[in-house]
Structure formats: C-alpha cells, structure tokens
Design a protein around this motif. Structure first.
Motif, PDB file in Angstrom:
ATOM      1  N   VAL A  61      23.747   6.757  16.286  1.00 18.53           N
ATOM      2  CA  VAL A  61      22.380   7.228  16.496  1.00 18.53           C
ATOM      3  C   VAL A  61      22.359   8.625  17.116  1.00 18.53           C
ATOM      4  O   VAL A  61      21.450   9.424  16.833  1.00 18.53           O
ATOM      5  N   ASP A  62      23.366   8.948  17.927  1.00 17.04           N
ATOM      6  CA  ASP A  62      23.402  10.274  18.548  1.00 17.04           C
ATOM      7  C   ASP A  62      24.044  11.322  17.652  1.00 17.04           C
ATOM      8  O   ASP A  62      24.067  12.503  18.012  1.00 17.04           O
ATOM      9  N   LYS A  63      24.569  10.914  16.508  1.00 14.00           N
ATOM     10  CA  LYS A  63      25.195  11.847  15.572  1.00 14.00           C
ATOM     11  C   LYS A  63      24.341  12.079  14.324  1.00 14.00           C
ATOM     12  O   LYS A  63      24.709  12.879  13.461  1.00 14.00           O
ATOM     13  N   LEU A  64      23.220  11.384  14.223  1.00 11.28           N
ATOM     14  CA  LEU A  64      22.351  11.568  13.065  1.00 11.28           C
ATOM     15  C   LEU A  64      21.797  12.989  13.065  1.00 11.28           C
ATOM     16  O   LEU A  64      21.358  13.498  14.096  1.00 11.28           O
ATOM     17  N   ALA A  65      21.821  13.625  11.903  1.00 11.09           N
ATOM     18  CA  ALA A  65      21.331  15.001  11.781  1.00 11.09           C
ATOM     19  C   ALA A  65      20.199  15.066  10.775  1.00 11.09           C
ATOM     20  O   ALA A  65      20.034  14.175   9.928  1.00 11.09           O
ATOM     21  N   ALA A  66      19.407  16.139  10.862  1.00 15.71           N
ATOM     22  CA  ALA A  66      18.273  16.312   9.964  1.00 15.71           C
ATOM     23  C   ALA A  66      18.716  16.304   8.504  1.00 15.71           C
ATOM     24  O   ALA A  66      18.027  15.759   7.636  1.00 15.71           O
ATOM     25  N   GLU A  67      19.873  16.891   8.222  1.00 16.28           N
ATOM     26  CA  GLU A  67      20.338  16.942   6.834  1.00 16.28           C
ATOM     27  C   GLU A  67      20.665  15.564   6.278  1.00 16.28           C
ATOM     28  O   GLU A  67      20.594  15.352   5.069  1.00 16.28           O
ATOM     29  N   HIS A  68      21.002  14.602   7.151  1.00 15.24           N
ATOM     30  CA  HIS A  68      21.237  13.234   6.683  1.00 15.24           C
ATOM     31  C   HIS A  68      19.928  12.624   6.162  1.00 15.24           C
ATOM     32  O   HIS A  68      19.920  11.910   5.156  1.00 15.24           O
ATOM     33  N   LEU A  69      18.837  12.910   6.862  1.00 16.75           N
ATOM     34  CA  LEU A  69      17.538  12.398   6.421  1.00 16.75           C
ATOM     35  C   LEU A  69      17.081  13.096   5.147  1.00 16.75           C
ATOM     36  O   LEU A  69      16.555  12.460   4.229  1.00 16.75           O
ATOM     37  N   ASP A  70      17.287  14.404   5.079  1.00 16.14           N
ATOM     38  CA  ASP A  70      16.927  15.136   3.861  1.00 16.14           C
ATOM     39  C   ASP A  70      17.658  14.556   2.655  1.00 16.14           C
ATOM     40  O   ASP A  70      17.071  14.367   1.574  1.00 16.14           O
ATOM     41  N   ALA A  71      18.960  14.283   2.825  1.00 10.48           N
ATOM     42  CA  ALA A  71      19.760  13.743   1.725  1.00 10.48           C
ATOM     43  C   ALA A  71      19.282  12.349   1.332  1.00 10.48           C
ATOM     44  O   ALA A  71      19.227  12.006   0.147  1.00 10.48           O
ATOM     45  N   LEU A  72      18.922  11.539   2.322  1.00  9.20           N
ATOM     46  CA  LEU A  72      18.414  10.191   2.045  1.00  9.20           C
ATOM     47  C   LEU A  72      17.130  10.260   1.236  1.00  9.20           C
ATOM     48  O   LEU A  72      16.979   9.557   0.222  1.00  9.20           O
ATOM     49  N   TYR A  73      16.187  11.094   1.653  1.00  6.68           N
ATOM     50  CA  TYR A  73      14.908  11.179   0.961  1.00  6.68           C
ATOM     51  C   TYR A  73      15.083  11.709  -0.460  1.00  6.68           C
ATOM     52  O   TYR A  73      14.399  11.269  -1.390  1.00  6.68           O
ATOM     53  N   LEU A  74      16.014  12.646  -0.638  1.00  2.48           N
ATOM     54  CA  LEU A  74      16.274  13.177  -1.974  1.00  2.48           C
ATOM     55  C   LEU A  74      16.818  12.089  -2.897  1.00  2.48           C
ATOM     56  O   LEU A  74      16.395  11.971  -4.047  1.00  2.48           O
ATOM     57  N   ARG A  75      17.738  11.276  -2.380  1.00  2.14           N
ATOM     58  CA  ARG A  75      18.282  10.171  -3.186  1.00  2.14           C
ATOM     59  C   ARG A  75      17.179   9.194  -3.572  1.00  2.14           C
ATOM     60  O   ARG A  75      17.139   8.704  -4.705  1.00  2.14           O
ATOM     61  N   MET A  76      16.306   8.888  -2.628  1.00  2.00           N
ATOM     62  CA  MET A  76      15.228   7.945  -2.910  1.00  2.00           C
ATOM     63  C   MET A  76      14.311   8.473  -4.011  1.00  2.00           C
ATOM     64  O   MET A  76      13.897   7.725  -4.904  1.00  2.00           O
ATOM     65  N   GLY A  80       5.075   7.866  -1.495  1.00  2.00           N
ATOM     66  CA  GLY A  80       4.508   7.023  -0.443  1.00  2.00           C
ATOM     67  C   GLY A  80       5.569   6.156   0.216  1.00  2.00           C
ATOM     68  O   GLY A  80       5.573   5.977   1.433  1.00  2.00           O
ATOM     69  N   THR A  81       6.498   5.612  -0.579  1.00  2.00           N
ATOM     70  CA  THR A  81       7.587   4.797  -0.042  1.00  2.00           C
ATOM     71  C   THR A  81       8.504   5.643   0.827  1.00  2.00           C
ATOM     72  O   THR A  81       8.942   5.214   1.895  1.00  2.00           O
ATOM     73  N   VAL A  82       8.801   6.854   0.366  1.00  2.00           N
ATOM     74  CA  VAL A  82       9.657   7.758   1.137  1.00  2.00           C
ATOM     75  C   VAL A  82       8.983   8.119   2.454  1.00  2.00           C
ATOM     76  O   VAL A  82       9.619   8.152   3.515  1.00  2.00           O
ATOM     77  N   LEU A  83       7.680   8.376   2.418  1.00  2.00           N
ATOM     78  CA  LEU A  83       6.946   8.728   3.626  1.00  2.00           C
ATOM     79  C   LEU A  83       6.949   7.578   4.631  1.00  2.00           C
ATOM     80  O   LEU A  83       7.159   7.786   5.836  1.00  2.00           O
ATOM     81  N   LYS A  84       6.736   6.350   4.160  1.00  2.00           N
ATOM     82  CA  LYS A  84       6.750   5.189   5.056  1.00  2.00           C
ATOM     83  C   LYS A  84       8.129   5.011   5.688  1.00  2.00           C
ATOM     84  O   LYS A  84       8.243   4.676   6.872  1.00  2.00           O
ATOM     85  N   THR A  85       9.182   5.242   4.909  1.00  2.00           N
ATOM     86  CA  THR A  85      10.539   5.126   5.418  1.00  2.00           C
ATOM     87  C   THR A  85      10.779   6.175   6.504  1.00  2.00           C
ATOM     88  O   THR A  85      11.395   5.896   7.537  1.00  2.00           O
ATOM     89  N   HIS A  86      10.296   7.385   6.276  1.00  2.12           N
ATOM     90  CA  HIS A  86      10.427   8.454   7.270  1.00  2.12           C
ATOM     91  C   HIS A  86       9.707   8.073   8.568  1.00  2.12           C
ATOM     92  O   HIS A  86      10.237   8.298   9.673  1.00  2.12           O
ATOM     93  N   PRO A 108       7.845  13.779   4.023  1.00  4.98           N
ATOM     94  CA  PRO A 108       7.426  13.761   2.612  1.00  4.98           C
ATOM     95  C   PRO A 108       5.924  13.525   2.523  1.00  4.98           C
ATOM     96  O   PRO A 108       5.345  12.826   3.351  1.00  4.98           O
ATOM     97  N   GLN A 109       5.312  14.116   1.541  1.00  2.00           N
ATOM     98  CA  GLN A 109       3.871  13.964   1.354  1.00  2.00           C
ATOM     99  C   GLN A 109       3.588  12.941   0.264  1.00  2.00           C
ATOM    100  O   GLN A 109       4.166  13.022  -0.827  1.00  2.00           O
ATOM    101  N   ALA A 110       2.735  11.979   0.579  1.00  2.00           N
ATOM    102  CA  ALA A 110       2.366  10.971  -0.415  1.00  2.00           C
ATOM    103  C   ALA A 110       1.488  11.619  -1.479  1.00  2.00           C
ATOM    104  O   ALA A 110       0.512  12.305  -1.155  1.00  2.00           O
TER     105      ALA A 110
END
Length: 204
Positions: A108-123, A131-137, A164-166
């Motif tokens: 949890v202390d090593k999570l970086a913004a780019e990890h979230l960006d990559a996750l949302y891009l994959r989704m 909307g699903t991506v936004l709820k996950t965020h 992300p914008q729904a």
C-alpha cells in the motif's frame, strides 16, 4: 546510543509511541560509526515529533488493506445505517474483479499513480464502461483516504490521478409509433394521465 562489543557496532533506540497491544514502540538503528547512528537516531526523533513515523510492522498489500477496510470500516457503516449493503456488495465485487488482480499485490505504501493509470487503461481496453472505471477509482481513493488517516500511508496517490469521466448516454426519444402505443396502454390504466403528461413534457 551505545557501543556493543558483541557485534562491534553502535546501536541506538528511539521510542516513537505505542504498539496496538499497548507496549512501547521502540525503533532500533545501528551502524559501524557512532556519528552515523546518532544522525539516524536524530532523524527518527524528528519524524516522531512531526508525527510522520510509519507504524510498526510491514505495510499491507493493497488487497490486504482493501479487505481490512471493507470488513471493518465499511461493515461498521453498513451496521449503523450510513452505508447500504448494496454499496458494500458493489465494493467487494469491483475489488474482486478489478482491484485485486490489477494492483492487489503492490504494498500500500509503494502504490504509485502510474499503477492506477495502467489499471484504468487496461480496463478501458477490455471494453469496460467509463462508469465502471470511475466507480473503481472512487473505491481505491476512499480506501487510501482512510489508510492515510490511520497513518498507514503518507499520502493518497489516487488524488494524483485524474478521475475517469463517466460518458453521458444520449437519450433516444420515442418515435411516433412507440408514443402512440404508450398512450394506448396508459389509457387502460387508472393513472394513465400521468403518462400522457410525462410524454408531453419529455420526462424520463
């Protein structure tokens, strides 16, 4: 700070608070040089005085923290009526489907913004709705906010990611045949006038 003949090194201890069981939380620093150890001890004392010392023990992974957060803080909110059971069910579903497999192994202390960006891009590439991506965020952002409040992390990295914008769904109006069919069906009902007014005003 003291010198130990048993290992030939300098050692320093600093009490930074208490552990979860109430015992003193003492942190140890060591090195071959006295000045180096004293510098480490002073740094730890500054962190303690500023309230920035990390909690004892290894920080949890994202999956471990999300599970703890849902099973404790969220479950309590469901119990006291400030969160609906359906909301918690949605949290658990999105964690199981997206957050656990996507970023769950990161500490949890090593999570970086780019990890979230990559996750949302994959989704998005998997065809999931914005909307699903936004709820996950929003779920990970809320969980990290609580982690920061409890001194598990120093900052909420989800705030560094543009949410992300729904996408807005375009409403398709009834065609003439559909409108006539609706009015004909409404005429057979006791409150059919309401449907006629709603149709005339374009209400949905």
């Amino acid at each position: 700070v003291y010198f130990s003949e048993s290992d030939g090194k300098w050692h320093g201890w600093v009490t930074v608070g208490t552990k979860a069981n109430g015992a003193p939380d003492r942190r140890h620093r060591m090195g071959a040089d006295e000045d180096v150890v004293r510098t480490k001890v002073r740094q730890l004392e500054r962190e303690r005085d500023a309230g920035k010392t990390k909690k004892a023990g290894r920080p949890p992974t994202i999956e471990q923290w999300l599970t703890t957060w849902m099973d404790t803080a969220c479950a309590r909110k469901v119990a006291d009526g400030t969160m609906s059971p359906r909301t918690l069910d949605d949290y658990r579903s999105k964690c199981r489907l997206y957050l656990f497999p996507g970023i769950g192994k990161h500490r949890v202390d090593k999570l970086a913004a780019e990890h979230l960006d990559a996750l949302y891009l994959r989704m998005i590439k998997q065809g999931l709705s914005s909307g699903t991506v936004l709820k996950t965020h929003r779920i990970i952002a809320r969980a990290l906010k609580v982690a920061m409040q409890r001194d598990i992390v120093a900052r909420n990295v989800a705030t560094l990611v543009e949410p992300p914008q729904a996408a807005e769904e375009e409403i398709e109006p009834f065609n003439q045949a559909e409108a006539r069919a609706l009015l004909a069906e409404a005429a057979e009902r006791r409150n059919g006038a309401r449907w006629a007014v709603a149709l005339a005003l374009g209400l949905r």
